[in-house]
Scaffold this motif. Sequence first.
Motif, mmCIF file in Angstrom:
data_model
loop_
_atom_site.group_PDB
_atom_site.id
_atom_site.type_symbol
_atom_site.label_atom_id
_atom_site.label_comp_id
_atom_site.label_asym_id
_atom_site.label_seq_id
_atom_site.Cartn_x
_atom_site.Cartn_y
_atom_site.Cartn_z
ATOM 1 N N UNK A 99 0.853 -1.180 0.000
ATOM 2 C CA UNK A 99 0.000 0.000 0.000
ATOM 3 C C UNK A 99 0.890 1.232 0.000
ATOM 4 N N UNK A 100 0.629 2.138 -0.920
ATOM 5 C CA UNK A 100 1.514 3.289 -1.087
ATOM 6 C C UNK A 100 0.806 4.560 -0.660
ATOM 7 N N UNK A 101 0.849 4.831 0.620
ATOM 8 C CA UNK A 101 0.306 6.072 1.160
ATOM 9 C C UNK A 101 1.084 6.439 2.421
ATOM 10 N N UNK A 102 0.818 7.606 2.966
ATOM 11 C CA UNK A 102 1.584 8.101 4.111
ATOM 12 C C UNK A 102 1.339 7.251 5.353
ATOM 13 N N UNK A 103 0.134 6.752 5.518
ATOM 14 C CA UNK A 103 -0.155 5.907 6.682
ATOM 15 C C UNK A 103 0.717 4.652 6.675
ATOM 16 N N UNK A 104 0.832 4.022 5.507
ATOM 17 C CA UNK A 104 1.680 2.832 5.408
ATOM 18 C C UNK A 104 3.152 3.202 5.553
ATOM 19 N N UNK A 127 13.392 -1.440 2.138
ATOM 20 C CA UNK A 127 13.103 -1.284 0.713
ATOM 21 C C UNK A 127 11.983 -0.272 0.498
ATOM 22 N N UNK A 128 10.932 -0.353 1.288
ATOM 23 C CA UNK A 128 9.787 0.544 1.164
ATOM 24 C C UNK A 128 10.219 1.998 1.353
ATOM 25 N N UNK A 129 10.981 2.252 2.400
ATOM 26 C CA UNK A 129 11.439 3.619 2.648
ATOM 27 C C UNK A 129 12.397 4.089 1.559
ATOM 28 N N UNK A 130 13.262 3.191 1.103
ATOM 29 C CA UNK A 130 14.206 3.547 0.048
ATOM 30 C C UNK A 130 13.487 3.971 -1.228
ATOM 31 N N UNK A 131 12.388 3.301 -1.550
ATOM 32 C CA UNK A 131 11.653 3.604 -2.777
ATOM 33 C C UNK A 131 10.678 4.760 -2.620
ATOM 34 N N UNK A 132 10.294 5.096 -1.391
ATOM 35 C CA UNK A 132 9.291 6.152 -1.196
ATOM 36 C C UNK A 132 9.858 7.428 -0.584
ATOM 37 N N UNK A 133 11.106 7.389 -0.108
ATOM 38 C CA UNK A 133 11.714 8.590 0.473
ATOM 39 C C UNK A 133 12.383 9.441 -0.600
ATOM 40 N N UNK A 134 12.500 10.722 -0.323
ATOM 41 C CA UNK A 134 13.205 11.616 -1.245
ATOM 42 C C UNK A 134 14.653 11.156 -1.413
ATOM 43 N N UNK A 135 15.052 10.966 -2.655
ATOM 44 C CA UNK A 135 16.413 10.542 -3.023
ATOM 45 C C UNK A 135 16.785 9.176 -2.467
ATOM 46 N N UNK A 136 15.833 8.447 -1.914
ATOM 47 C CA UNK A 136 16.117 7.121 -1.389
ATOM 48 C C UNK A 136 16.834 7.123 -0.061
ATOM 49 N N UNK A 137 16.991 8.296 0.561
ATOM 50 C CA UNK A 137 17.700 8.399 1.838
ATOM 51 C C UNK A 137 16.816 7.837 2.953
ATOM 52 N N UNK A 155 4.262 7.360 -4.442
ATOM 53 C CA UNK A 155 4.415 6.178 -5.292
ATOM 54 C C UNK A 155 5.247 6.434 -6.547
ATOM 55 N N UNK A 156 5.863 7.621 -6.651
ATOM 56 C CA UNK A 156 6.542 8.019 -7.888
ATOM 57 C C UNK A 156 7.700 7.107 -8.266
ATOM 58 N N UNK A 157 8.377 6.521 -7.277
ATOM 59 C CA UNK A 157 9.530 5.666 -7.542
ATOM 60 C C UNK A 157 9.254 4.210 -7.133
ATOM 61 N N UNK A 158 7.968 3.838 -7.152
ATOM 62 C CA UNK A 158 7.592 2.492 -6.711
ATOM 63 C C UNK A 158 6.749 1.822 -7.803
ATOM 64 N N UNK A 159 7.389 1.588 -8.941
ATOM 65 C CA UNK A 159 6.748 0.887 -10.045
ATOM 66 C C UNK A 159 6.796 -0.611 -9.745
#
Length: 291
Positions: A99-104, A127-137, A155-159
């Motif tokens: 699930x790709x939202x702020x709550x998750x 992995x989730x944070x790496x794909x959903x955080x700015x610059x993967x940090x 969800x921009x980087x979570x294809x």
Amino acid sequence: MTGFTRRQDLRRLSVSPLRYPGGKGSLLSTLRALVRSNRPSNTTYVEPYAGGAGAALGLLASGEVKRIVINDLDPAVYAFWRAATQEPKAFSALVKNATLNVEEWERQKEVYLTVQDDFLKLGFATFYLNRTNRSGVLNGGPIGGKDQSGNYKIDARFNKNALGERLRIIDLYSKYITVSNVDGLDVIREYARQSNTFIYADPPYFEKAGSLYLNAFDESDHIALANCLNKHSESMWVLTYDNVPQVARLYEQRRRNVFALNYSAHRVVKANEIMVFSDAVSVPEVQESLF
């Protein structure tokens, strides 16, 4: 200093599912040429400070090396690699059903901060944070902000389809991948003594390292690494660093080459970096495929 020309249309084989600021997947062509010039195809390629391991996976998937060693001292990054290689079906299912939202995002951040003994849960949270955080940090905030008011959303980087394919490739080659969670110096000492290995060391850098790496180096760490690598100057290794005066002092007896690399963390910039070569590495003559 050895000379390289830099190709503007450098092709990348993108296999790593992780996003890393300053990731070295873009050096794949350079590392491929170095491996080809120095080792046969049954080489074991070693990354003591692997992070996203983009170059390692590219070399393995393209058949340039037989085995790879992915080591990372960060237990969360290690948990990801262990989960991806040892529990590929369960991990892929988590990605597919994410699930790709702020709550998750908040829930996965809590897992990342608190879970230690479940590598599948910790690996997926990483992995989730790496794909959903700015610059993967990993210690950064979500893309688009917690209010999701930015131009790009969480969800921009979570294809899911593309990431699933990368995970499938890792599963396909998993029996040729060794994953470890020890000090990088221990990895260098172990594999530098073995024949038919090629070590690529990409440690935390001198400048801005604290904001990008959870295991940043201090001065004593940089000195210890230099002492270790210089002691094994007759083994097959290359090293990349930010181009600062300390590198020239620590590796004054080794060959070095400055190159430009696109670097992404909060914004894309082009930075000069430096590659250091052990005495055993034969550096190809200037050719189009390098840098």
